[in-house]
Design a protein around this motif. Structure first.
Motif, mmCIF file in Angstrom:
data_model
loop_
_atom_site.group_PDB
_atom_site.id
_atom_site.type_symbol
_atom_site.label_atom_id
_atom_site.label_comp_id
_atom_site.label_asym_id
_atom_site.label_seq_id
_atom_site.Cartn_x
_atom_site.Cartn_y
_atom_site.Cartn_z
ATOM 1 N N TRP A 64 -15.124 47.108 31.934
ATOM 2 C CA TRP A 64 -16.271 46.291 31.528
ATOM 3 C C TRP A 64 -17.458 47.177 31.165
ATOM 4 O O TRP A 64 -18.178 46.898 30.201
ATOM 5 C CB TRP A 64 -16.648 45.322 32.655
ATOM 6 N N LYS A 66 -17.476 49.956 29.785
ATOM 7 C CA LYS A 66 -17.323 50.534 28.450
ATOM 8 C C LYS A 66 -17.936 49.627 27.395
ATOM 9 O O LYS A 66 -18.573 50.091 26.439
ATOM 10 C CB LYS A 66 -15.853 50.775 28.141
ATOM 11 N N TYR A 67 -17.730 48.334 27.545
ATOM 12 C CA TYR A 67 -18.318 47.386 26.602
ATOM 13 C C TYR A 67 -19.841 47.427 26.682
ATOM 14 O O TYR A 67 -20.536 47.249 25.676
ATOM 15 C CB TYR A 67 -17.808 45.975 26.890
ATOM 16 N N TYR A 68 -20.350 47.639 27.872
ATOM 17 C CA TYR A 68 -21.797 47.740 28.067
ATOM 18 C C TYR A 68 -22.342 48.989 27.371
ATOM 19 O O TYR A 68 -23.293 48.923 26.588
ATOM 20 C CB TYR A 68 -22.084 47.778 29.563
ATOM 21 N N LYS A 71 -22.317 49.129 23.534
ATOM 22 C CA LYS A 71 -23.353 48.305 22.927
ATOM 23 C C LYS A 71 -24.728 48.957 23.053
ATOM 24 O O LYS A 71 -25.537 48.920 22.125
ATOM 25 C CB LYS A 71 -23.393 46.924 23.594
ATOM 26 N N LEU A 103 -18.826 39.407 28.138
ATOM 27 C CA LEU A 103 -18.998 40.761 27.628
ATOM 28 C C LEU A 103 -20.409 40.932 27.070
ATOM 29 O O LEU A 103 -20.974 40.009 26.477
ATOM 30 C CB LEU A 103 -17.980 41.052 26.528
ATOM 31 N N PRO A 247 -13.910 49.882 22.604
ATOM 32 C CA PRO A 247 -14.329 48.515 22.310
ATOM 33 C C PRO A 247 -15.410 48.502 21.252
ATOM 34 O O PRO A 247 -16.246 49.376 21.194
ATOM 35 C CB PRO A 247 -14.855 47.994 23.638
#
Length: 248
Positions: A64, A66-68, A71, A103, A247
């Motif tokens: 999770w 990584k998605y943060y 972005k 996400l 991602p």
């Protein structure tokens, strides 16, 4: 979108147009301190984990994150290095916007910031707010919540930071990204503390290959998540085929 950052969001970078926004953005955000408070974060990770049943919570938190980071880091670092824009990134002043899958999709900043005047003396001054007032408290809180080594999360952040420097150098050859490299190549911070972003990636010469292999120094423990294979740049990977997992 923050108007001052508009020159960044072209070509392959256009999908970041609505990631850094101002308080008038109509999407609902949650203050990051509230998000990291415990119950909210636990609920998000639980809902995110429904796609990966029977997975280790530590692995889910790492994935999770990584998605943060993917972005947050690219537009923030690009804005600083390319536009010399000093953004307000203090964790206490930002809100996080999530999609229906829990996400991260955007960050509400309190204002548009300002240009560096004069310019920062070095990488540590340029990235102090990102490093010390956003990434460090965020990583510390997430690591405590799932009892995960902060090194894993710092490595996730550093991976995208290093990746972005290569993207910027290729897309804008005249851009000065030296402060980015200075930060990643410093073993210690000015206060003497270990730099948690020190060399997150290494490049290995592989027999029979003309290009070096890009490899992370610390594993993201993706293997603790059900049905996910190792990353293509995983330090644990030897014979497994590469699997791209960045991602977007």
């Amino acid at each position: 979108m923050i108007p001052a950052l508009a020159p960044l969001f072209i070509a392959d970078f256009e999908h970041y147009r609505d990631v850094l926004v101002l308080p008038d953005d109509p999407r609902v955000g949650v203050p990051l301190r509230t998000f990291l408070g415990g119950d909210y974060l636990n609920d998000v990770l639980t809902r995110f984990g429904t796609a990966y049943p029977e997975s280790d919570p530590r692995g889910l938190a790492s994935i999770w994150s990584k998605y943060y980071f993917v972005k947050l880091i690219p537009p923030v670092v690009a804005a600083s290095l390319i536009l010399d824009q000093r953004l307000p990134l203090h964790l206490d002043h930002l809100q996080l916007i999530l999609d229906d899958d829990c996400l991260p999709v955007a960050f509400k900043l309190p204002d548009a910031g300002q240009q560096w005047t004069p310019g920062p003396a070095d990488a540590f001054e340029r990235f102090d707010e990102l490093l010390e007032h956003h990434l460090r408290p965020f990583i510390d809180a997430l690591a405590r919540h799932v009892r995960l080594s902060p090194k894993v999360l710092w490595s996730n952040a550093g991976n995208y930071f290093e990746w972005l420097l290569g993207v910027l150098a290729n897309a804008i050859p005249h851009a000065d990204v030296s402060h980015g490299h200075q930060l990643l190549n410093a073993r210690h911070l000015p206060n003497g503390r270990r730099n948690p972003l020190y060399q997150p990636v290494r490049y290995l010469k592989i027999d029979g290959q003309s290009e070096p292999k890009r490899q992370r120094r610390v594993c993201c423990i993706r293997y603790r998540v059900t049905a996910l294979e190792l990353c293509d740049n995983c330090p644990l990977s030897k014979s497994k085929p590469p699997v791209k997992i960045h991602p977007r």
